[in-house]
Enzyme design. Structure first.
Site, mmCIF file in Angstrom:
data_model
loop_
_atom_site.group_PDB
_atom_site.id
_atom_site.type_symbol
_atom_site.label_atom_id
_atom_site.label_comp_id
_atom_site.label_asym_id
_atom_site.label_seq_id
_atom_site.Cartn_x
_atom_site.Cartn_y
_atom_site.Cartn_z
ATOM 1 N N ASP A 28 0.934 -1.057 0.236
ATOM 2 C CA ASP A 28 -0.167 0.018 0.051
ATOM 3 C C ASP A 28 1.003 1.126 -0.110
ATOM 4 O O ASP A 28 2.015 1.161 0.536
ATOM 5 C CB ASP A 28 -0.927 -0.041 1.043
ATOM 6 C CG ASP A 28 -2.302 0.931 0.979
ATOM 7 O OD1 ASP A 28 -2.408 1.539 -0.164
ATOM 8 O OD2 ASP A 28 -3.014 1.101 2.168
ATOM 9 N N ASN A 86 -10.303 -2.871 -7.059
ATOM 10 C CA ASN A 86 -9.353 -1.930 -7.729
ATOM 11 C C ASN A 86 -9.932 -1.283 -9.178
ATOM 12 O O ASN A 86 -9.763 -0.374 -9.800
ATOM 13 C CB ASN A 86 -8.133 -2.117 -7.795
ATOM 14 C CG ASN A 86 -7.245 -2.169 -6.624
ATOM 15 O OD1 ASN A 86 -6.383 -3.071 -6.366
ATOM 16 N ND2 ASN A 86 -7.758 -1.509 -5.559
HETATM 17 C C1 FPP Z 1 -1.834 0.120 -3.422
HETATM 18 O O1 FPP Z 1 -1.406 1.526 -3.523
HETATM 19 C C2 FPP Z 1 -1.096 -0.558 -4.581
HETATM 20 C C3 FPP Z 1 -1.914 -1.054 -5.287
HETATM 21 C C4 FPP Z 1 -3.188 -0.708 -5.510
HETATM 22 C C5 FPP Z 1 -0.989 -1.597 -6.748
HETATM 23 C C6 FPP Z 1 0.156 -2.303 -6.294
HETATM 24 C C7 FPP Z 1 0.654 -2.621 -7.584
HETATM 25 C C8 FPP Z 1 2.299 -2.553 -7.611
HETATM 26 C C9 FPP Z 1 3.038 -2.376 -6.847
HETATM 27 C C10 FPP Z 1 2.524 -3.041 -9.182
HETATM 28 C C11 FPP Z 1 2.405 -4.576 -9.374
HETATM 29 C C12 FPP Z 1 3.570 -4.947 -9.933
HETATM 30 C C13 FPP Z 1 4.063 -6.286 -10.147
HETATM 31 C C14 FPP Z 1 4.988 -6.969 -10.958
HETATM 32 C C15 FPP Z 1 3.456 -7.178 -9.221
HETATM 33 P P1 FPP Z 1 -2.286 2.504 -3.481
HETATM 34 O O2 FPP Z 1 -2.561 3.079 -4.837
HETATM 35 O O3 FPP Z 1 -3.715 2.398 -2.977
HETATM 36 O O4 FPP Z 1 -1.770 4.071 -2.708
HETATM 37 P P2 FPP Z 1 -2.524 4.892 -1.893
HETATM 38 O O5 FPP Z 1 -3.121 4.369 -0.654
HETATM 39 O O6 FPP Z 1 -1.347 5.633 -1.363
HETATM 40 O O7 FPP Z 1 -3.331 5.713 -2.676
#
Ligand code: FPP
Length: 243
Positions: A21, A69
């Site tokens: 996250d 998502n």
């Molecule tokens: C949460 O951060 C993260 C995600 C929803 C996506 C995670 C995906 C990756 C790290 C890329 C995946 C890649 C591979 C190769 C497996 P958020 O967007 O919810 O952050 P925030 O809470 O700060 O808005």
């Protein structure tokens, strides 16, 4: 279920699961688009996979895209899918070199056909690898996974292949996307929130939870070591008494 042994030296959890996250907040703090945070997050995934392997972790499972998502803006969904596309296409050489076995968990049927093909290719090409098992959760939700498993079991019961009293905790585990993989010993969530957000809700029944303020794009081997150190100070009783 494999359980870490309880000897005095550092116990390395066999299976670590991570809710990655904070990509968006990491980017916002730097005045960058959220998608830059995800791109940086994807780089960190590759590094942590190598670090986990070096540390002797046998299974690493990461939450890349949840069933919820899809509600994000279309541009962000597209950017995340493109990152995953790139990963499936470019990681084969690295997986071969590092003996990594990849499995994607989640409902793959809702993904674009080309992404489904790349996933199937990467899973098949790494299936014989004997090193770390790397599970990537894409279009994954714990309730969705359990619902799909129940449907499979109900269909067998309706076909007369099993009797309801033959359904056990083990047969349910064996019907999940994670079939054959031991339950996580340690679940890490980055960037401050303290909830499981529908991740591995069946499998984490007895997992130790570790929450850190570090945003995923800043997560390093040191953070992983700190999580494992905290895990080593937990007493796992699986519902039993203190030994
Ligand atoms: C949460 O951060 C993260 C995600 C929803 C996506 C995670 C995906 C990756 C790290 C890329 C995946 C890649 C591979 C190769 C497996 P958020 O967007 O919810 O952050 P925030 O809470 O700060 O808005």
């Amino acid at each position: 279920m494999e359980q870490g042994d309880n000897s005095q030296e550092t116990r390395i959890p066999a299976h670590v699961a991570i809710i990655m996250d904070g990509n968006g907040r990491w980017a916002k703090k730097r005045g960058l688009p959220r998608t830059v945070g995800h791109a940086q997050g994807a780089k960190v995934v590759e590094q942590i996979l190598e670090d986990a392997d070096d540390m002797g972790i046998k299974y690493l499972t990461v939450y890349a895209f949840s069933t919820e998502n899809w509600a994000r803006p279309a541009t962000e969904v597209k950017a995340l899918m493109n990152l995953l596309r790139t990963y499936m296409k470019t990681s084969l050489a690295k997986c071969a070199k590092n003996n990594v076995r990849v499995r994607v968990i989640g409902d793959k049927s809702k993904l674009d056909a080309d992404l489904q093909d790349s996933i199937a290719g990467l899973e098949a090409d790494t299936a014989g690898n004997t090193g770390i098992g790397f599970q990537i959760a894409i279009n994954y939700g714990g309730r969705d996974e359990i619902t799909r498993a129940v449907r499979k079991i109900a269909a067998k019961a309706a076909a007369g292949e099993i009797r309801p009293e033959e359904i056990t905790s083990e047969s349910i585990s064996d019907s999940l996307d994670t079939a054959g993989i031991p339950d996580p010993d340690l679940l890490i969530r980055t960037c401050g929130e303290q909830r499981t957000s529908n991740f591995l809700i069946w499998q984490c029944a007895y997992s130790e939870f570790y929450f850190t303020q570090t945003a995923w794009p800043d997560f390093t081997k040191k953070d992983l070591e700190e999580a494992i150190d905290a895990y080593n100070h937990r007493e796992r009783r699986y519902g039993g008494l203190i030994r």
